[in-house]
Scaffold this motif. Structure first.
Motif: not given
Ligand code: MG
Ligand code: NAD
Length: 406
Positions: A129-131, A154-158, A226-228, A230-232
């Motif tokens: 839950n990146k939010e 868990v987010d694949s990039e992180h 926007m996902n990127k 949020l991931e930033l």
């Molecule tokens: Mg991701």
């Protein structure tokens, strides 16, 4: 000596991440016990998960749905699941003494309070839950520190970045020799398209991600970039860096999941099939490794790895997010709330794809920034931004005539 099994609670069990988590857990019954499962209102899915995994608790955010689940489970012999309801029950599960591992896989800011409760309780917290970080980053990271647990992304990039960094026994990463981070982005289903094309795209097209199979909200976020964004923000909080230290590179194959640049010129990348069971298994077992069911990466089938710059003219959400992160305070929480309302309206056919960044910009323009220092303050910012976003939609549909897309 046989190690006791880890007791796992999955918040958002019926979604894409929830299902992938259950798939990995079911491959290792000797290591993990499913103690609690939760969903928003999907009685049928949660009922079947209860029959398969036999948790001690099942939580439904919706009270009526909880009653429905209770009735269906009562008719099952030998199924001793306690049904709980409401947002408070999610927090109760997140800090329950009989839970060791919390998988935070609810979508949106709605998942933040329970994720925060798990962090405060010092759980091993697998954060999808990146939010939660986007809206309450400082509170959240403080809670992890004071709670004394481990935060595993868990987010694949992180998760990729985490795997490329040294860290201590509590999974706190060490960035002392790091020059910068590189987040990869697939570019989504509309990579290479211009604004005139984007104006007419449908929710079904936006949700058809080329590489990943995900829930609807994150699929639309991937399409807008926007996902990127949020991931930033997520990367800045997780790894304690400023946004200028995080580059975004479009990598259409989604094989490299992100990278770390070291001061000696080395760049470490984590690679794999685009399948969330890999980062989930990596977080569950860290610092060990367990099988995930993901097939081996076939380099010859992949053939080539490509990289290009993101197009922030066609996809302004990434630029908006960068500006919000640089501004700090409540800016990203406002942008996130506006985005959640905009994505829901887009999915319901109430507005067009290009209205999503316009709405976020529109809401940000009207809001003064504050530094939210409590859960209540974050929730107030979120509420106010949602209400302004709904007003924005109502105004626009009045001026364009309420005939579907703006
Ligand atoms: Mg991701
Ligand atoms: P999803 O829509 O497939 O599932 C969401 C889950 O949350 C469901 O179980 C749903 O019942 C529950 N839920 C929704 N609203 C709720 C509410 N108000 N209260 C309680 N429960 C609620 O979403 P997903 O794709 O699995 O994504 C979950 C989270 O993981 C998101 O934050 C997303 O950004 C992140 N994430 C997902 C992926 C992916 O591959 N799906 C990858 C990286 C990160």
């Amino acid at each position: 000596m046989v190690e006791p099994r880890q007791r796992v609670a999955i918040l958002g069990a019926t979604g894409s991440i929830g299902n992938s988590t259950l798939d990995v857990l079911s491959r290792h019954p000797e290591r993990y016990e499913v103690v609690a499962l939760s969903a928003s209102s999907s009685v049928d899915k949660l009922f079947h998960q209860c029959l398969t995994y036999r948790p001690r608790y099942a939580v439904l955010a919706d009270g009526e749905a909880a009653q429905g689940l209770q009735q269906r489970l009562a008719a099952e012999p030998d199924c001793d699941v306690e049904v709980l309801e409401g947002a408070a029950a999610l927090e109760q599960i997140a800090d329950h003494d009989d839970v060791d591992v919390v998988v935070a896989a609810i979508v949106g800011a709605a998942g933040m309070p329970a994720a925060l409760a798990a962090a405060r309780a010092g759980k091993r917290l697998l954060l999808a839950n990146k939010e939660a970080l986007v809206t309450a980053g400082r509170l959240f990271m403080d809670a992890v520190e004071h709670g004394g647990g481990s935060l595993l992304p868990v987010d694949s990039e992180h998760n990729a970045i985490f795997q490329c960094l040294p860290c201590d026994e509590r999974a706190r990463p060490d960035l002392s020799s790091v020059d910068g981070l590189v987040l990869t982005a697939s570019g989504g289903p509309f990579r290479g398209k211009d604004r005139s094309f984007l104006r007419g795209v449908t929710p079904a097209q936006a949700c058809a991600h080329p590489n990943w199979s995900m829930g609807q909200k994150i699929s639309v976020d991937s399409a807008t970039l926007m996902n990127k964004g949020l991931e930033l923000a997520e990367a800045c909080w997780l790894f304690g860096v400023g946004e200028p230290q995080v580059d975004v590179v479009v990598h259409p194959q989604s094989i490299i999941h992100s990278m770390v640049r070291y001061r000696d010129g080395s760049v470490l990348a984590q690679m794999g099939e685009p399948d969330m069971r890999t980062p989930i298994a990596s977080c569950l077992a860290w610092p060990e490794r367990i099988s995930s069911g993901v097939q081996a990466l076939d380099f010859l089938a992949v053939g080539k790895l490509e990289f290009e710059a993101p197009d922030t003219d066609a996809f302004p959400c990434l630029r908006i997010a960068r500006e919000c992160i640089a501004a700090g305070g409540s800016a990203m929480a406002i942008a996130n709330a506006a985005n959640e309302v905009a994505v829901a309206a887009f999915l319901e056919g109430q507005m067009g794809f290009c209205d999503i960044p316009a709405l976020i910009d529109g809401v940000l323009e009207t809001q003064a920034l504050i530094e939210p220092d409590s859960l209540a303050a974050v929730e107030a910012v979120d509420e106010e931004a949602r209400s302004l976003a709904r007003q924005w939609i109502a105004r626009q549909s009045q001026s364009f005539g309420a005939t579907g897309s703006l």
